[in-house]
Write an enzyme that holds these catalytic residues in place. Structure first.
Site, PDB file in Angstrom:
ATOM      1  CD  GLU A 161      19.749  27.567  -1.792  1.00  0.00           C
ATOM      2  OE1 GLU A 161      20.359  28.298  -2.592  1.00  0.00           O
ATOM      3  OE2 GLU A 161      19.791  26.325  -1.817  1.00  0.00           O
TER       4      GLU A 161
ATOM      5  CD  GLU B  60      16.346  23.636  -3.513  1.00  0.00           C
ATOM      6  OE1 GLU B  60      15.624  24.565  -3.100  1.00  0.00           O
ATOM      7  OE2 GLU B  60      17.291  23.810  -4.311  1.00  0.00           O
TER       8      GLU B  60
END
Ligand SMILES: *[C@@H]1O[C@H](CO)[C@@H](O)[C@H](O)[C@H]1NC(C)=O
Ligand SMILES: *[C@@H]1O[C@H](CO)[C@@H](O)[C@H](O)[C@H]1NC(C)=O
Ligand SMILES: *[C@@H]1O[C@H](CO)[C@@H](O)[C@H](O)[C@H]1NC(C)=O
Ligand SMILES: *[C@@H]1O[C@H](CO)[C@@H](O)[C@H](O)[C@H]1NC(C)=O
Ligand SMILES: *[C@@H]1O[C@H](CO)[C@@H](O)[C@H](O)[C@H]1NC(C)=O
Ligand SMILES: *[C@@H]1O[C@H](CO)[C@@H](O)[C@H](O)[C@H]1NC(C)=O
Ligand SMILES: *[C@@H]1O[C@H](CO)[C@@H](O)[C@H](O)[C@H]1NC(C)=O
Length: 512
Positions: free
Chosen positions: A237, A349
């Site tokens: 991220e 994810e």
């Protein structure tokens, strides 16, 4: 009558599959309880005779991959007001191949699994990776800590023995994907592991170089353990820290670091690509995935990185997370695919956070079964090669997590009771992971609907496996049943079966 006869035959051939011990926590569905004396399991999938179609069903009403054996051409009376024919044509395997399905070996998962009696630790790993389980083929591992640890740290993880066990019980070659949440603090311009921050200086400089060498050291350490890493994402991220800053004026309170697409492109060219290749981790040995952030961002990352030949040569694929997924941004996956068709796409994810609620684990929630299934089908139907869940196991609170960022998981461990609970989401992933081994390729199929088309409650996807098996997955998220006909175009044969309200079926048959 046909049904009765088949059922008798079916009971005759089935070996002792253990059934689910349901427990209802009042959250709209049930969990399956596993303790030292009982745990439900699944059978291995075997090739069947040419006329046979095997269907596995899970439903809100309590089925958990329950099996029925049907035959092509078998008569059936229409039972629903809506019927849908899925025309499956194996000669039209036009789309992406499966890379795998899996979950993450976080510290939290390791701690929870190890809190169980030895026999249950083994059962849990088998549930995920074994032939009596859902046959995961991917495992994600944080490089250094993540928020799902007991503290912020950079060191060797505790999950290595579990990874080795997963490999031992699997008949597949488990592929490991590693992701750093942060570089060591001394490489960063905010001098801490948390709150985003950048590597000091510029790509090609001392600190970017050090980070590339740090990643190579991690790859060396795993190789030395006999569990080589299949691929890495450059950073978990990398855009989220900036995004959260913009929309909510907050920075990730846990291990995190920022890359823009431009910085990742230049880091690949000047540092990571050449350094990994020189260390024996070229693109054919260890795959590098870019972005590893939310789906709304991926088109821009592909444009910047795939658009640069020098950087793109070191990249194998695009990784993304599900947290901002919606029906409109699924098209970003097509954009990314069209930007460079030689590169794969992987969902790396996903988990339910129950955003805005105080409770973060809802035991038995069928809503979560459907949310997982909808997301997986949408991704698969837009060029995604696989889907990786987040923590393999959490406690009843949804942790441990050192910043109290609790979430839900497909397996919830209750250490004091010496038991664990398999959530509906566990079986949701199973409908794909157990039937779609690596290499299975998505087919072009068409739907013909008879009856009300107002509410689009049916989602489907179909694949052909490398062993020739054909797999069709059908999900009904509506309150009314649907008669589903699987029509094999090549064999000119079909089979009709009822898909109940709020249920999912995986069909598998072999015609070779
Ligand atoms: C079919 O539609 C009729 C009329 O709307 C309704 O009464 C019946 O319950 C429906 N049957 C099913 C199986 O949904
Ligand atoms: C770190 O670098 C970024 C990007 O150059 C910059 O915006 C930020 O202010 C820097 N942070 C610190 C603490 O120096
Ligand atoms: C890497 O794999 C690709 C595709 O499989 C192949 O074309 C290429 O020659 C390989 N490169 C190296 C350096 O082995
Ligand atoms: C979906 O997400 C995008 C961001 O990618 C946002 O702009 C859009 O409004 C969202 N659409 C819906 C229907 O929620
Ligand atoms: C976990 O086990 C304890 C001890 O048996 C029990 O009191 C508790 O209710 C259990 N929690 C859940 C969510 O089942
Ligand atoms: C998929 O199959 C349908 C029906 O045979 C055909 O009209 C369509 O063009 C095919 N799609 C692709 C991408 O080939
Ligand atoms: C299914 O098979 C039957 C019998 O072979 C045939 O009459 C029917 O048209 C087929 N249905 C479809 C949708 O092809």
């Amino acid at each position: 009558m046909d049904f009765l006869i088949l059922k008798i035959v079916f009971i005759g051939v089935v070996h002792s599959r253990e059934g689910c011990v349901h427990k209802d926590y009042g959250n709209g569905g049930t969990v399956c309880v596993c303790d030292e004396s009982h745990c439900d399991d699944l059978e291995a999938i075997h090739r069947t005779d040419k006329q046979v179609v095997t269907v596995y069903e899970s439903s809100k009403s309590g089925h958990r991959l329950d099996k029925s054996v049907l035959n092509f051409g078998q008569k059936s009376v229409p039972k629903a007001n809506k019927s849908v024919t899925i025309n499956v044509d194996k000669s039209q395997a036009l789309y992406q191949a499966i890379i795998g399905f899996g979950g993450a070996f976080t510290d939290a998962a390791g701690i929870n699994i190890k809190s169980l009696p030895q026999i249950l630790q083994k059962r849990l790993i088998e549930d995920y990776f074994g032939e009596t389980g859902i046959e995961y083929t991917l495992g994600r591992i944080p490089i250094g800590g993540s928020d799902f640890s007991t503290h912020a740290y950079i060191s060797v993880p505790i999950e290595i023995p579990l990874i080795k066990e997963a490999k031992a019980v699997s008949k597949h070659d488990i592929r490991l994907i590693a992701s750093p949440w942060s570089a060591p603090a001394w490489m960063k311009n905010n001098s801490e592991l948390n709150h985003g921050g950048f590597l000091i200086g510029q790509p090609g400089g001392k600190y970017y170089n050090a980070f590339a060498n740090y990643l190579v050291k991690f790859l060396d350490a795993y190789k030395a353990q006999g569990i080589p890493v299949w691929g890495i994402t450059i950073e978990n991220e990398p855009e989220m820290a900036i995004y959260l800053g913009k929309i909510r004026n907050i920075k990730h309170p846990f291990n995190s670091m920022t890359f823009t697409p431009e910085l990742q492109r230049d880091f690949l060219k000047l540092d990571l690509g050449p350094i990994m290749s020189a260390a024996g981790y070229g693109p054919n040995v260890t795959r590098v995935m870019v972005c590893d952030d939310q789906r709304p961002f991926i088109s821009q990352w592909a444009q910047v990185i795939y658009g640069d030949k020098e950087a793109a040569q070191y990249v194998s694929g695009m990784a993304f997370h599900w947290y901002l997924n919606n029906v409109s941004n699924a098209v970003n996956l097509d954009t990314v695919h069209n930007q460079d068709q030689s590169k794969f796409i992987l969902s790396t994810e996903a988990c339910e956070m129950w955003m805005g609620k105080d409770q973060h684990v809802y035991l038995g929630s069928w809503q979560l079964f459907e949310k997982y299934a909808i997301d997986i089908i949408m991704d698969l139907n837009h060029w995604t090669g696989g889907w990786v869940d987040w923590n393999l196991a959490l406690d009843t609170r949804g942790g441990p997590n050192w910043v109290n960022n609790f979430v839900d998981a497909p397996i919830i461990v209750n250490a004091t009771a010496r038991e664990y609970y398999k959530q509906p989401s566990f079986y949701s992933i199973a409908h794909f992971s157990k039937f779609l081994p690596p290499g299975a390729q998505r087919l072009n199929h068409t739907l013909a609907v008879d009856g009300p088309t107002d509410a689009d409650t049916l989602l489907t996807t179909s694949f052909v496996r490398t062993d020739g098996g054909t797999v069709v997955v059908a999900l009904n998220v509506g309150d009314t049943p649907i008669d589903v006909t699987i029509n094999d175009v090549k064999q000119r044969q079909n089979i009709t079966h009822l898909l109940s309200a709020h249920s999912m079926q995986t069909y598998i048959y072999f015609d070779n």
